[in-house]
Design a protein around this motif. Sequence first.
Motif, PDB file in Angstrom:
ATOM      1  N   GLY A  59     -23.058  -9.822  13.511  1.00  0.00           N
ATOM      2  CA  GLY A  59     -22.818  -9.162  12.229  1.00  0.00           C
ATOM      3  C   GLY A  59     -22.070  -7.852  12.409  1.00  0.00           C
ATOM      4  O   GLY A  59     -21.161  -7.535  11.653  1.00  0.00           O
ATOM      5  N   GLY A  60     -22.452  -7.083  13.428  1.00  0.00           N
ATOM      6  CA  GLY A  60     -21.766  -5.825  13.710  1.00  0.00           C
ATOM      7  C   GLY A  60     -20.318  -6.039  14.091  1.00  0.00           C
ATOM      8  O   GLY A  60     -19.436  -5.297  13.666  1.00  0.00           O
ATOM      9  N   ILE A  61     -20.085  -7.065  14.904  1.00  0.00           N
ATOM     10  CA  ILE A  61     -18.706  -7.377  15.307  1.00  0.00           C
ATOM     11  C   ILE A  61     -17.900  -7.807  14.090  1.00  0.00           C
ATOM     12  O   ILE A  61     -16.737  -7.413  13.935  1.00  0.00           O
ATOM     13  CB  ILE A  61     -18.695  -8.444  16.411  1.00  0.00           C
ATOM     14  CG1 ILE A  61     -19.211  -7.836  17.721  1.00  0.00           C
ATOM     15  CG2 ILE A  61     -17.309  -9.049  16.596  1.00  0.00           C
ATOM     16  CD1 ILE A  61     -19.404  -8.842  18.834  1.00  0.00           C
ATOM     17  N   LEU A  62     -18.488  -8.599  13.199  1.00  0.00           N
ATOM     18  CA  LEU A  62     -17.777  -9.040  12.004  1.00  0.00           C
ATOM     19  C   LEU A  62     -17.378  -7.852  11.131  1.00  0.00           C
ATOM     20  O   LEU A  62     -16.242  -7.773  10.650  1.00  0.00           O
ATOM     21  CB  LEU A  62     -18.643 -10.016  11.206  1.00  0.00           C
ATOM     22  CG  LEU A  62     -18.010 -10.615   9.970  1.00  0.00           C
ATOM     23  CD1 LEU A  62     -16.806 -11.468  10.344  1.00  0.00           C
ATOM     24  CD2 LEU A  62     -19.036 -11.442   9.223  1.00  0.00           C
ATOM     25  N   VAL A  63     -18.267  -6.902  10.942  1.00  0.00           N
ATOM     26  CA  VAL A  63     -17.955  -5.702  10.149  1.00  0.00           C
ATOM     27  C   VAL A  63     -16.890  -4.869  10.855  1.00  0.00           C
ATOM     28  O   VAL A  63     -15.933  -4.391  10.221  1.00  0.00           O
ATOM     29  CB  VAL A  63     -19.234  -4.874   9.905  1.00  0.00           C
ATOM     30  CG1 VAL A  63     -18.897  -3.519   9.332  1.00  0.00           C
ATOM     31  CG2 VAL A  63     -20.179  -5.622   8.986  1.00  0.00           C
ATOM     32  N   ALA A  64     -17.010  -4.709  12.175  1.00  0.00           N
ATOM     33  CA  ALA A  64     -16.041  -3.903  12.925  1.00  0.00           C
ATOM     34  C   ALA A  64     -14.646  -4.520  12.877  1.00  0.00           C
ATOM     35  O   ALA A  64     -13.657  -3.809  12.707  1.00  0.00           O
ATOM     36  CB  ALA A  64     -16.498  -3.749  14.370  1.00  0.00           C
ATOM     37  N   TYR A 121     -11.378  -2.814  11.284  1.00  0.00           N
ATOM     38  CA  TYR A 121     -10.203  -2.640  12.136  1.00  0.00           C
ATOM     39  C   TYR A 121      -8.983  -3.319  11.530  1.00  0.00           C
ATOM     40  O   TYR A 121      -7.877  -2.794  11.569  1.00  0.00           O
ATOM     41  CB  TYR A 121     -10.495  -3.193  13.534  1.00  0.00           C
ATOM     42  CG  TYR A 121      -9.391  -2.952  14.520  1.00  0.00           C
ATOM     43  CD1 TYR A 121      -9.048  -1.663  14.909  1.00  0.00           C
ATOM     44  CD2 TYR A 121      -8.670  -4.010  15.065  1.00  0.00           C
ATOM     45  CE1 TYR A 121      -8.032  -1.439  15.802  1.00  0.00           C
ATOM     46  CE2 TYR A 121      -7.650  -3.795  15.970  1.00  0.00           C
ATOM     47  CZ  TYR A 121      -7.332  -2.509  16.336  1.00  0.00           C
ATOM     48  OH  TYR A 121      -6.313  -2.286  17.224  1.00  0.00           O
ATOM     49  N   TRP A 122      -9.186  -4.490  10.936  1.00  0.00           N
ATOM     50  CA  TRP A 122      -8.080  -5.198  10.284  1.00  0.00           C
ATOM     51  C   TRP A 122      -7.541  -4.398   9.107  1.00  0.00           C
ATOM     52  O   TRP A 122      -6.330  -4.292   8.911  1.00  0.00           O
ATOM     53  CB  TRP A 122      -8.549  -6.585   9.822  1.00  0.00           C
ATOM     54  CG  TRP A 122      -7.442  -7.390   9.245  1.00  0.00           C
ATOM     55  CD1 TRP A 122      -7.190  -7.616   7.940  1.00  0.00           C
ATOM     56  CD2 TRP A 122      -6.394  -8.047   9.973  1.00  0.00           C
ATOM     57  NE1 TRP A 122      -6.072  -8.374   7.806  1.00  0.00           N
ATOM     58  CE2 TRP A 122      -5.563  -8.656   9.030  1.00  0.00           C
ATOM     59  CE3 TRP A 122      -6.110  -8.181  11.327  1.00  0.00           C
ATOM     60  CZ2 TRP A 122      -4.457  -9.389   9.418  1.00  0.00           C
ATOM     61  CZ3 TRP A 122      -5.000  -8.911  11.684  1.00  0.00           C
ATOM     62  CH2 TRP A 122      -4.193  -9.508  10.737  1.00  0.00           C
ATOM     63  N   GLN A 123      -8.449  -3.781   8.325  1.00  0.00           N
ATOM     64  CA  GLN A 123      -8.012  -2.917   7.220  1.00  0.00           C
ATOM     65  C   GLN A 123      -7.241  -1.722   7.759  1.00  0.00           C
ATOM     66  O   GLN A 123      -6.254  -1.305   7.157  1.00  0.00           O
ATOM     67  CB  GLN A 123      -9.207  -2.421   6.417  1.00  0.00           C
ATOM     68  CG  GLN A 123      -9.605  -3.341   5.306  1.00  0.00           C
ATOM     69  CD  GLN A 123     -10.604  -2.673   4.391  1.00  0.00           C
ATOM     70  OE1 GLN A 123     -11.345  -1.788   4.808  1.00  0.00           O
ATOM     71  NE2 GLN A 123     -10.627  -3.091   3.157  1.00  0.00           N
ATOM     72  N   PHE A 124      -7.681  -1.165   8.869  1.00  0.00           N
ATOM     73  CA  PHE A 124      -6.969  -0.041   9.483  1.00  0.00           C
ATOM     74  C   PHE A 124      -5.580  -0.466   9.916  1.00  0.00           C
ATOM     75  O   PHE A 124      -4.595   0.247   9.701  1.00  0.00           O
ATOM     76  CB  PHE A 124      -7.776   0.476  10.684  1.00  0.00           C
ATOM     77  CG  PHE A 124      -7.032   1.472  11.510  1.00  0.00           C
ATOM     78  CD1 PHE A 124      -6.834   2.766  11.055  1.00  0.00           C
ATOM     79  CD2 PHE A 124      -6.528   1.117  12.748  1.00  0.00           C
ATOM     80  CE1 PHE A 124      -6.147   3.685  11.823  1.00  0.00           C
ATOM     81  CE2 PHE A 124      -5.843   2.025  13.525  1.00  0.00           C
ATOM     82  CZ  PHE A 124      -5.647   3.320  13.055  1.00  0.00           C
ATOM     83  N   GLY A 149      -3.098  -0.837   7.000  1.00  0.00           N
ATOM     84  CA  GLY A 149      -2.777   0.361   6.241  1.00  0.00           C
ATOM     85  C   GLY A 149      -3.799   0.764   5.217  1.00  0.00           C
ATOM     86  O   GLY A 149      -3.558   1.678   4.447  1.00  0.00           O
ATOM     87  N   GLY A 150      -4.936   0.083   5.144  1.00  0.00           N
ATOM     88  CA  GLY A 150      -5.986   0.479   4.225  1.00  0.00           C
ATOM     89  C   GLY A 150      -5.643   0.119   2.797  1.00  0.00           C
ATOM     90  O   GLY A 150      -4.749  -0.675   2.514  1.00  0.00           O
ATOM     91  N   ASN A 151      -6.341   0.740   1.852  1.00  0.00           N
ATOM     92  CA  ASN A 151      -6.129   0.488   0.436  1.00  0.00           C
ATOM     93  C   ASN A 151      -5.077   1.438  -0.092  1.00  0.00           C
ATOM     94  O   ASN A 151      -5.254   2.643  -0.096  1.00  0.00           O
ATOM     95  CB  ASN A 151      -7.433   0.690  -0.330  1.00  0.00           C
ATOM     96  CG  ASN A 151      -8.470  -0.324   0.060  1.00  0.00           C
ATOM     97  OD1 ASN A 151      -8.126  -1.433   0.449  1.00  0.00           O
ATOM     98  ND2 ASN A 151      -9.729   0.050  -0.047  1.00  0.00           N
ATOM     99  N   LYS A 152      -3.971   0.894  -0.580  1.00  0.00           N
ATOM    100  CA  LYS A 152      -2.921   1.722  -1.157  1.00  0.00           C
ATOM    101  C   LYS A 152      -3.086   1.738  -2.664  1.00  0.00           C
ATOM    102  O   LYS A 152      -3.190   0.711  -3.311  1.00  0.00           O
ATOM    103  CB  LYS A 152      -1.555   1.184  -0.774  1.00  0.00           C
ATOM    104  CG  LYS A 152      -1.280   1.307   0.709  1.00  0.00           C
ATOM    105  CD  LYS A 152       0.103   0.839   1.037  1.00  0.00           C
ATOM    106  CE  LYS A 152       0.350   1.004   2.537  1.00  0.00           C
ATOM    107  NZ  LYS A 152       1.638   0.544   2.939  1.00  0.00           N
ATOM    108  N   LYS A 153      -3.118   2.927  -3.241  1.00  0.00           N
ATOM    109  CA  LYS A 153      -3.332   3.080  -4.679  1.00  0.00           C
ATOM    110  C   LYS A 153      -2.035   2.947  -5.473  1.00  0.00           C
ATOM    111  O   LYS A 153      -2.068   2.703  -6.658  1.00  0.00           O
ATOM    112  CB  LYS A 153      -3.950   4.453  -4.961  1.00  0.00           C
ATOM    113  CG  LYS A 153      -5.250   4.687  -4.258  1.00  0.00           C
ATOM    114  CD  LYS A 153      -6.369   3.931  -4.898  1.00  0.00           C
ATOM    115  CE  LYS A 153      -7.668   4.281  -4.183  1.00  0.00           C
ATOM    116  NZ  LYS A 153      -8.732   3.431  -4.549  1.00  0.00           N
ATOM    117  N   ASP A 154      -0.854   3.080  -4.859  1.00  0.00           N
ATOM    118  CA  ASP A 154       0.398   3.100  -5.593  1.00  0.00           C
ATOM    119  C   ASP A 154       1.043   1.728  -5.754  1.00  0.00           C
ATOM    120  O   ASP A 154       2.157   1.622  -6.215  1.00  0.00           O
ATOM    121  CB  ASP A 154       1.386   4.059  -4.923  1.00  0.00           C
ATOM    122  CG  ASP A 154       1.635   3.715  -3.462  1.00  0.00           C
ATOM    123  OD1 ASP A 154       0.782   3.071  -2.859  1.00  0.00           O
ATOM    124  OD2 ASP A 154       2.695   4.108  -2.939  1.00  0.00           O
TER     125      ASP A 154
END
Length: 43
Positions: free
Chosen positions: A22-27, A31-34, A37-42
């Motif tokens: 579970g920890g690896i899945l969250v990590a 990491y994939w979101q990082f 580029g994360g969440n872009k608001k524009d």
Amino acid sequence: MEFFSLQEYYTHTKGIVYLIMGGILVAVTLYWQFLMGGNKKDD
């Protein structure tokens, strides 16, 4: 921790492995979101 039977040892080990997975899945998700580029608001 003290185990009195092989079944208790396997149950404990299985629980630990589920927590690690579970920890690896969250990590990996974070990491994939990082990497993407994360969440872009524009958009």
